[in-house]
Design a protein around this motif. Structure first.
Motif, PDB file in Angstrom:
ATOM      1  N   UNK A 164      48.119  31.472  43.832  1.00 52.48           N
ATOM      2  CA  UNK A 164      46.991  32.666  44.183  1.00 52.48           C
ATOM      3  C   UNK A 164      47.229  33.698  43.078  1.00 52.48           C
ATOM      4  N   UNK A 165      48.644  34.212  42.695  1.00 57.80           N
ATOM      5  CA  UNK A 165      48.859  35.170  41.659  1.00 57.80           C
ATOM      6  C   UNK A 165      48.282  34.686  40.349  1.00 57.80           C
ATOM      7  N   UNK A 166      48.478  33.580  40.110  1.00 55.03           N
ATOM      8  CA  UNK A 166      47.861  33.115  38.660  1.00 55.03           C
ATOM      9  C   UNK A 166      46.734  33.093  38.828  1.00 55.03           C
TER      10      UNK A 166
ATOM     11  N   UNK B  52      41.469  36.592  36.709  1.00 58.63           N
ATOM     12  CA  UNK B  52      40.166  37.318  37.102  1.00 58.63           C
ATOM     13  C   UNK B  52      40.337  39.007  37.117  1.00 58.63           C
ATOM     14  N   UNK B  53      41.622  39.120  36.844  1.00 55.65           N
ATOM     15  CA  UNK B  53      42.090  40.498  37.118  1.00 55.65           C
ATOM     16  C   UNK B  53      41.009  41.622  36.755  1.00 55.65           C
ATOM     17  N   UNK B  54      40.633  41.418  35.432  1.00 54.74           N
ATOM     18  CA  UNK B  54      39.770  42.719  35.019  1.00 54.74           C
ATOM     19  C   UNK B  54      38.332  42.695  35.559  1.00 54.74           C
ATOM     20  N   UNK B  55      38.008  41.730  36.222  1.00 53.47           N
ATOM     21  CA  UNK B  55      36.756  41.542  36.571  1.00 53.47           C
ATOM     22  C   UNK B  55      36.744  42.286  38.330  1.00 53.47           C
ATOM     23  N   UNK B  56      37.947  42.522  38.750  1.00 54.62           N
ATOM     24  CA  UNK B  56      38.128  43.248  40.250  1.00 54.62           C
ATOM     25  C   UNK B  56      38.198  44.699  40.082  1.00 54.62           C
ATOM     26  N   UNK B  57      37.188  45.356  39.797  1.00 52.68           N
ATOM     27  CA  UNK B  57      37.017  46.620  39.760  1.00 52.68           C
ATOM     28  C   UNK B  57      36.709  47.606  40.860  1.00 52.68           C
TER      29      UNK B  57
ATOM     30  N   UNK C  13      39.887  47.856  46.757  1.00 53.78           N
ATOM     31  CA  UNK C  13      40.120  46.853  47.703  1.00 53.78           C
ATOM     32  C   UNK C  13      40.090  45.652  46.988  1.00 53.78           C
ATOM     33  N   UNK C  14      39.299  45.558  46.147  1.00 56.88           N
ATOM     34  CA  UNK C  14      39.019  44.031  45.273  1.00 56.88           C
ATOM     35  C   UNK C  14      40.358  43.285  44.810  1.00 56.88           C
ATOM     36  N   UNK C  15      41.070  43.891  44.444  1.00 55.80           N
ATOM     37  CA  UNK C  15      42.487  42.752  44.290  1.00 55.80           C
ATOM     38  C   UNK C  15      42.980  42.282  45.606  1.00 55.80           C
ATOM     39  N   UNK C  16      43.284  43.068  46.520  1.00 55.22           N
ATOM     40  CA  UNK C  16      43.822  42.796  47.831  1.00 55.22           C
ATOM     41  C   UNK C  16      42.897  41.560  48.506  1.00 55.22           C
ATOM     42  N   UNK C  17      41.653  41.776  48.514  1.00 56.34           N
ATOM     43  CA  UNK C  17      40.717  41.082  49.244  1.00 56.34           C
ATOM     44  C   UNK C  17      40.642  39.622  48.549  1.00 56.34           C
ATOM     45  N   UNK C  18      40.624  39.706  47.125  1.00 50.05           N
ATOM     46  CA  UNK C  18      40.515  38.516  46.538  1.00 50.05           C
ATOM     47  C   UNK C  18      41.819  37.732  46.599  1.00 50.05           C
ATOM     48  N   UNK C  19      42.864  38.213  46.719  1.00 51.21           N
ATOM     49  CA  UNK C  19      44.170  37.697  46.752  1.00 51.21           C
ATOM     50  C   UNK C  19      44.081  36.899  48.178  1.00 51.21           C
ATOM     51  N   UNK C  20      43.742  37.578  49.037  1.00 53.85           N
ATOM     52  CA  UNK C  20      43.674  36.877  50.604  1.00 53.85           C
ATOM     53  C   UNK C  20      42.606  35.836  50.434  1.00 53.85           C
TER      54      UNK C  20
END
Length: 102
Positions: free
Chosen positions: A51-53, A58-63, A66-73
């Motif tokens: 999941x972290x990989x 997509x890290x730069x697209x999650x602006x 709450x985007x990163x944690x929601x996407x990680x879930x």
């Protein structure tokens, strides 16, 4: 430890250093979610790493806030479902080898 910054605002997305900070703050929480999905400490670690990989790509697209944690879930859940679909459920262990037919 929370996945929120010291100021109470959500994680911001800027670069690889931010990703490292996000992982340091949120990995434990995400691993708990992975464990609830898999039921195994080792499988949870594997699922979290995958999941972290995917999140890093997509890290730069999650602006959004709450985007990163929601996407990680979401990645944890969809990756776990994908892995479970690939398992072959046709084999059942038995105590004895059955006799061969004629």
């Amino acid at each position: 430890m929370s996945c929120r910054s010291a100021g109470g605002r959500g994680v911001t997305v800027r670069d690889g250093e931010d990703f490292t900070q996000f992982v340091e703050r949120c990995a434990h929480r995400l691993k708990k979610v992975a464990f609830l999905l898999t039921g195994s400490e080792h499988d949870a670690e594997d699922l979290l790493q995958i999941a972290l990989a995917k999140l890093y790509v997509r890290w730069r697209r999650l602006d959004r806030e709450g985007g990163p944690i929601a996407y990680a879930h979401r990645v944890l859940v969809t990756t776990h479902a994908s892995v479970r679909r690939r398992w072959w459920w046709g084999e059942q262990p038995t105590g004895e080898v059955p006799e061969r037919g004629p």
